[in-house]
Design a protein around this motif. Structure first.
Motif, PDB file in Angstrom:
ATOM      1  N   VAL A 151      -0.897 -10.878  -6.478  1.00  0.00           N
ATOM      2  CA  VAL A 151      -1.933 -10.700  -7.495  1.00  0.00           C
ATOM      3  C   VAL A 151      -1.937 -11.817  -8.523  1.00  0.00           C
ATOM      4  N   TRP A 152      -0.771 -12.233  -8.981  1.00  0.00           N
ATOM      5  CA  TRP A 152      -0.701 -13.122 -10.135  1.00  0.00           C
ATOM      6  C   TRP A 152      -0.269 -14.558  -9.835  1.00  0.00           C
TER       7      TRP A 152
ATOM      8  N   SER B 161      -1.759  -3.260  -9.547  1.00  0.00           N
ATOM      9  CA  SER B 161      -2.988  -3.042  -8.772  1.00  0.00           C
ATOM     10  C   SER B 161      -4.174  -2.741  -9.682  1.00  0.00           C
TER      11      SER B 161
ATOM     12  N   ALA C  74      -5.792  -5.902 -10.668  1.00  0.00           N
ATOM     13  CA  ALA C  74      -6.095  -6.832  -9.576  1.00  0.00           C
ATOM     14  C   ALA C  74      -7.592  -6.888  -9.328  1.00  0.00           C
ATOM     15  N   SER C  75      -8.033  -8.020  -8.796  1.00  0.00           N
ATOM     16  CA  SER C  75      -9.441  -8.169  -8.423  1.00  0.00           C
ATOM     17  C   SER C  75      -9.714  -7.387  -7.145  1.00  0.00           C
ATOM     18  N   ASP C  76     -11.003  -7.240  -6.818  1.00  0.00           N
ATOM     19  CA  ASP C  76     -11.368  -6.504  -5.603  1.00  0.00           C
ATOM     20  C   ASP C  76     -10.786  -7.163  -4.360  1.00  0.00           C
ATOM     21  N   GLU C  77     -10.791  -8.481  -4.345  1.00  0.00           N
ATOM     22  CA  GLU C  77     -10.244  -9.205  -3.196  1.00  0.00           C
ATOM     23  C   GLU C  77      -8.746  -8.968  -3.063  1.00  0.00           C
ATOM     24  N   ASN C  78      -8.030  -9.040  -4.204  1.00  0.00           N
ATOM     25  CA  ASN C  78      -6.594  -8.804  -4.178  1.00  0.00           C
ATOM     26  C   ASN C  78      -6.258  -7.354  -3.837  1.00  0.00           C
TER      27      ASN C  78
END
Length: 342
Positions: free
Chosen positions: A115-116, A175, A178-182
């Motif tokens: 994520v990061w 989570s 997190a972005s939708d993709e991640n």
């Protein structure tokens, strides 16, 4: 249950492993002939040109299916051997690497990296983060379990449960931001998958398995002595506390690498050692190598099923191992309950 000679069991497992590997190369959304598929693998290994498959078909074999097979072999063997070691260490056939928080700790590091940390930093960012986090969690749990009289197994297990709960909360927290993709990547990774197999992961998992197999086999005699009880093992001249620390750290390394390479794949380390133990006996000198073979076979078959069940899509392999392992785990619990009631 009928006990089989270890050599016969190894021969049967190896033959089944070869059959499963050939089936994995042939079968999928694009079925391929067995001989030509095998020749494609030989061509890739030797630089020859025996195969008559089209270039795109050869790419399916060498770039998609063969890497998955190699990663499944290494990860399955690591998880199964780690489970056998944990069961021998705690003298409990229901033990699993997850009980000391290794899997949960490694998962936290991998999720944070996904994520990061930008993927452009390094292809090793997720494996390194998972390994560091898993090892740190293991050392924390081990440190909390230390008493004046040695390692308290009860405190070790309770600390592992607490750490797993904290890890679940940490994964949920990461989570949430997190972005939708991640989130999509995280959900697939948490269910376990071999689809992201590449050269880096194969080399890392294979090297880790080779080192662990050597280290575990070297301590097989000490594990056999530990089955008699800690007091008897000490009388035989074994440094029990040092052995515990070494095995826990080695297990943390193996599970951390496995989680980093393939996500969370459960029940392999729980079910496989029990099956092998019922077949060939409890001696770790034969149990450990046979467990590695059986673990590799189980994960390879589970991955093949995950690719064939819902073609052209595929199921996460962690779901398949859970569907295979959960009923067997319940069977083991029923058997254990019957022993307690007798």
């Amino acid at each position: 249950m009928l006990r089989l000679p270890p050599a016969l069991t190894a021969s049967v497992l190896f033959a089944l492993l070869l059959l499963a590997a050939l089936s994995s190369i042939m079968l999928g959304a694009m079925p391929l002939p067995a001989l030509e598929s095998l020749l494609t693998v030989i061509d890739a290994a030797t630089g020859s040109a025996f195969s008559n498959l089209q270039s795109y078909q050869q790419a399916v074999v060498t770039e998609l299916r063969l890497p998955r097979i190699l990663l499944a072999l290494a990860v399955g063997a690591i998880l199964a051997q780690s489970g056998a070691v944990m069961q021998g260490l705690f003298r409990n056939p229901l033990a699993d690497p997850g009980i000391i928080g290794v899997s949960s700790g490694a998962a936290v590091g991998a999720v944070i990296a996904i994520v990061w940390l930008p993927a452009s930093i390094s292809a090793w960012s997720v494996p390194v983060a998972a390994f560091i986090s898993g090892l740190g969690a293991t050392l924390l749990v081990y440190g909390l379990s230390q008493t004046r009289s040695g390692t308290s197994v009860l405190v070790l297990l309770l600390a592992g449960v607490a750490l797993s709960a904290f890890a679940g909360a940490a994964i949920g927290f990461v989570s949430y931001f997190a972005s939708d993709e991640n989130l999509r990547a995280l959900s697939l990774w948490q269910m376990g998958s071999l689809a992201g197999s590449d050269t880096h992961k194969i080399l890392l998992a294979s090297a880790t398995f080779a080192l662990l197999a050597y280290a575990f086999q070297k301590r097989a005699g000490a594990l056999n002595a530990l089955l008699l009880g800690e007091a008897d093992a000490r009388h035989l001249g074994i440094n029990v506390e040092r052995l515990k620390l070494e095995l826990i750290v080695l297990t943390a390394v193996g599970v951390g690498v496995a989680v980093a390479c393939s996500g969370i794949i459960g029940f392999v380390g729980l079910v496989v050692p029990h099956i092998v133990r019922m077949t060939t006996g409890p001696s770790h000198k034969t149990l450990l190598p046979l467990t590695a073979l059986c673990g590799a076979l189980l994960l390879l078959v589970a991955d093949l099923f995950s690719r064939l069940a819902v073609q052209p899509a595929e199921l996460p392999v962690g779901l398949v191992t859970a569907l295979m392992g959960a009923p067997f785990f319940l069977f083991m619990l029923i058997q254990q309950r019957r022993r307690w009631n007798t």
